[in-house]
Every structure is written in structure tokens, then in C-alpha cells.
Design a protein around this motif. Structure first.
Motif, PDB file in Angstrom:
ATOM      1  N   ASP A  13      34.283   6.454   3.772  1.00  0.00           N
ATOM      2  CA  ASP A  13      33.773   5.283   3.066  1.00  0.00           C
ATOM      3  C   ASP A  13      32.717   4.551   3.893  1.00  0.00           C
ATOM      4  O   ASP A  13      31.772   3.971   3.343  1.00  0.00           O
ATOM      5  CB  ASP A  13      34.934   4.336   2.743  1.00  0.00           C
ATOM      6  CG  ASP A  13      34.573   3.325   1.674  1.00  0.00           C
ATOM      7  OD1 ASP A  13      34.423   3.728   0.504  1.00  0.00           O
ATOM      8  OD2 ASP A  13      34.429   2.131   2.014  1.00  0.00           O
ATOM      9  N   GLN A  14      32.878   4.579   5.203  1.00  0.00           N
ATOM     10  CA  GLN A  14      31.899   3.935   6.092  1.00  0.00           C
ATOM     11  C   GLN A  14      30.607   4.748   6.194  1.00  0.00           C
ATOM     12  O   GLN A  14      29.554   4.200   6.549  1.00  0.00           O
ATOM     13  CB  GLN A  14      32.504   3.755   7.486  1.00  0.00           C
ATOM     14  CG  GLN A  14      33.738   2.865   7.514  1.00  0.00           C
ATOM     15  CD  GLN A  14      33.467   1.476   6.973  1.00  0.00           C
ATOM     16  OE1 GLN A  14      32.520   0.806   7.405  1.00  0.00           O
ATOM     17  NE2 GLN A  14      34.272   1.036   6.022  1.00  0.00           N
ATOM     18  N   GLN A  70      33.067   2.716  -1.670  1.00  0.00           N
ATOM     19  CA  GLN A  70      31.986   3.704  -1.677  1.00  0.00           C
ATOM     20  C   GLN A  70      32.494   5.070  -2.121  1.00  0.00           C
ATOM     21  O   GLN A  70      31.843   5.775  -2.902  1.00  0.00           O
ATOM     22  CB  GLN A  70      31.346   3.780  -0.292  1.00  0.00           C
ATOM     23  CG  GLN A  70      30.675   2.499   0.173  1.00  0.00           C
ATOM     24  CD  GLN A  70      29.541   2.074  -0.727  1.00  0.00           C
ATOM     25  OE1 GLN A  70      28.812   2.887  -1.278  1.00  0.00           O
ATOM     26  NE2 GLN A  70      29.389   0.767  -0.889  1.00  0.00           N
ATOM     27  N   ILE A 111      29.385   6.824   3.574  1.00  0.00           N
ATOM     28  CA  ILE A 111      28.723   6.984   2.283  1.00  0.00           C
ATOM     29  C   ILE A 111      27.920   5.731   1.919  1.00  0.00           C
ATOM     30  O   ILE A 111      28.402   4.604   2.039  1.00  0.00           O
ATOM     31  CB  ILE A 111      29.759   7.285   1.178  1.00  0.00           C
ATOM     32  CG1 ILE A 111      30.344   8.680   1.372  1.00  0.00           C
ATOM     33  CG2 ILE A 111      29.150   7.154  -0.213  1.00  0.00           C
ATOM     34  CD1 ILE A 111      31.478   9.006   0.430  1.00  0.00           C
ATOM     35  N   ASP A 112      26.704   5.975   1.469  1.00  0.00           N
ATOM     36  CA  ASP A 112      25.872   4.934   0.867  1.00  0.00           C
ATOM     37  C   ASP A 112      25.209   5.582  -0.337  1.00  0.00           C
ATOM     38  O   ASP A 112      24.039   5.974  -0.292  1.00  0.00           O
ATOM     39  CB  ASP A 112      24.843   4.412   1.863  1.00  0.00           C
ATOM     40  CG  ASP A 112      24.011   3.266   1.292  1.00  0.00           C
ATOM     41  OD1 ASP A 112      24.341   2.786   0.187  1.00  0.00           O
ATOM     42  OD2 ASP A 112      23.029   2.860   1.938  1.00  0.00           O
ATOM     43  N   GLY A 113      25.977   5.737  -1.380  1.00  0.00           N
ATOM     44  CA  GLY A 113      25.525   6.519  -2.527  1.00  0.00           C
ATOM     45  C   GLY A 113      25.888   7.980  -2.365  1.00  0.00           C
ATOM     46  O   GLY A 113      26.531   8.582  -3.215  1.00  0.00           O
ATOM     47  N   TRP A 168      31.399   7.017  -5.515  1.00  0.00           N
ATOM     48  CA  TRP A 168      30.881   8.388  -5.306  1.00  0.00           C
ATOM     49  C   TRP A 168      31.645   9.374  -6.166  1.00  0.00           C
ATOM     50  O   TRP A 168      31.049  10.211  -6.859  1.00  0.00           O
ATOM     51  CB  TRP A 168      31.020   8.678  -3.824  1.00  0.00           C
ATOM     52  CG  TRP A 168      30.633   9.987  -3.260  1.00  0.00           C
ATOM     53  CD1 TRP A 168      29.392  10.551  -3.220  1.00  0.00           C
ATOM     54  CD2 TRP A 168      31.493  10.875  -2.531  1.00  0.00           C
ATOM     55  NE1 TRP A 168      29.427  11.736  -2.510  1.00  0.00           N
ATOM     56  CE2 TRP A 168      30.705  11.943  -2.081  1.00  0.00           C
ATOM     57  CE3 TRP A 168      32.846  10.840  -2.199  1.00  0.00           C
ATOM     58  CZ2 TRP A 168      31.236  12.997  -1.332  1.00  0.00           C
ATOM     59  CZ3 TRP A 168      33.384  11.874  -1.451  1.00  0.00           C
ATOM     60  CH2 TRP A 168      32.577  12.947  -1.029  1.00  0.00           C
TER      61      TRP A 168
END
Length: 212
Positions: free
Chosen positions: A135-136, A175, A138-140, A179
Motif C-alpha cells: 500500500d505504501q 491504495q 502503490i500510487d495508482g 488498485w
């Protein structure tokens, strides 16, 4: 192309390993003769082809590929229109973590009765530790654009999420949740999740992916 000339691909619709291989074959537009295997009734032709007796398994002109990630790489080496292989080296580490500790914990959570010595809640916590780290990241997407890391990992996150979807949705991994939701709603996922009839020896498989 004659169906007899294309690679043979043994698959099982719900298997996350087979899903990720189909995703790469579809992206690469590499046509295969898809043969749907029922795991409780594995055909002799499949067992004679696959060294491990597991899906997916790809038989092509140069040999047999018996690991899903290797099928993905092989397909994308033929044609990689969206640059899935254009990925930082760190991406292979994420895939290895997914295939290793995360998948181990996933299995011991989902199939707890098969592992009587394992604590399913402790195993779920191990799986969540991976997802919290992811989660840390992933940015899209895992990286700046979709890569093989996304599509190698997503089928396993899907499998984990649906052990208890309500609980998954309550977790503090926004995130990862977004996703996964994007993946589940994507046409690319729908295209590889068609229901395929069981392959019977002597019959033709399904030409996959079909002609656009």
C-alpha cells in the motif's frame, strides 16, 4: 494461423497462476490453444506435458514452460505493447514476496483445514503485512505505469480479498483496495475470465485470445 500450429496452453480458470499467465498472453496477443483442465480430472496429455502436473503449462515449438511467471515473460518477450517488462529491478522483488511469504500465508488463511498446525489469524496478519507494505508502494500502480509486477500480483490479492471481502474492505490499505477494484472492473480482467469448457483428449481447445 492453423490451430495445430499454435502453442498449447493448459489452464484452469480460477487459478491465480493461470489468470496472470492469461493476462500476459492476452496483452501480448500471443494466440494459444487453451485447454481448460479440471484439477480433479487431469488428462493424461497434460500430465505427460507438465513436469509439475500443475497449471498453467505452455507447450510451444521450443519446449515446455511450466511456471506462470515464465509464461508471462515469454509472452511479453514476443510482444510487449504497453511496456510491462519496462520495470525497475525492485519489481521482481515484489513479485518474489508475493509468490513466497504472501502466497504461503494466503493458503494457510484460505485453506486453514489443510494446515492444522497453522493459526489462520496469525497467517492472515502475515499476509496483511505484505499488503500494508504494498500500500505504501502503490500510487495508482506499483510503479509509474502498469508493469508485469501489477499483473503478476493482482490475481493473488484478488484471491486473498475474497476470503472475506467485507473484512478486506475494512482494512486500512486504500491504495491496494483501489488498485484491486480497478483491476476487477477492467475489461482486461473480464476478457481472460471467460468460462471455458473442460478439455477432452482428442478435441480442439479454445483459440485464446480471440481475434480482436
Amino acid at each position: 494461423m492453423n490451430q495445430n500450429d499454435i502453442p498449447i496452453f493448459y489452464s484452469f480458470r480460477r487459478c491465480p497462476y493461470a489468470i496472470r499467465a492469461r493476462l500476459a498472453l492476452a496483452m501480448a496477443r500471443v494466440q494459444v490453444d487453451l485447454r481448460e483442465v479440471v484439477l480433479r480430472d487431469k488428462p493424461d496429455a497434460f500430465l505427460q506435458t507438465s513436469p509439475s502436473g500443475t497449471v498453467p503449462c505452455l507447450q510451444h515449438a521450443e519446449g515446455v514452460i511450466d511456471e506462470s511467471l515464465d509464461v508471462m515473460i515469454w509472452a511479453l518477450q514476443q510482444h510487449d505493447p504497453e511496456g510491462w517488462l519496462d520495470m525497475p529491478a525492485e519489481g521482481w522483488d515484489w513479485i518474489a514476496r508475493c509468490d513466497g511469504a504472501f502466497k504461503t500465508a494466503l493458503d494457510r488463511t484460505k485453506y486453514a483445514t489443510r494446515y492444522p498446525d497453522a493459526d489462520p489469524q496469525a497467517e492472515r496478519a502475515k499476509a496483511m503485512a505484505f499488503l500494508q507494505d504494498l500500500d505504501q508502494q502503490i500510487d495508482g500502480w506499483v510503479f509509474a505505469h502498469p508493469t508485469i509486477a501489477d499483473y503478476a500480483i493482482l490475481p493473488f490479492v484478488r484471491q486473498f480479498a475474497f476470503i472475506d471481502k467485507a473484512q478486506f474492505d475494512r482494512e486500512a490499505i486504500p491504495q491496494v483496495q483501489a488498485w484491486l477494484a480497478g483491476f476487477l472492473g477492467a475489461q482486461a480482467f473480464a476478457d481472460v475470465m471467460g468460462k471455458y469448457p473442460q478439455w477432452i483428449a482428442g478435441s480442439d481447445g479454445i483459440v485464446f485470445p480471440g481475434t480482436p
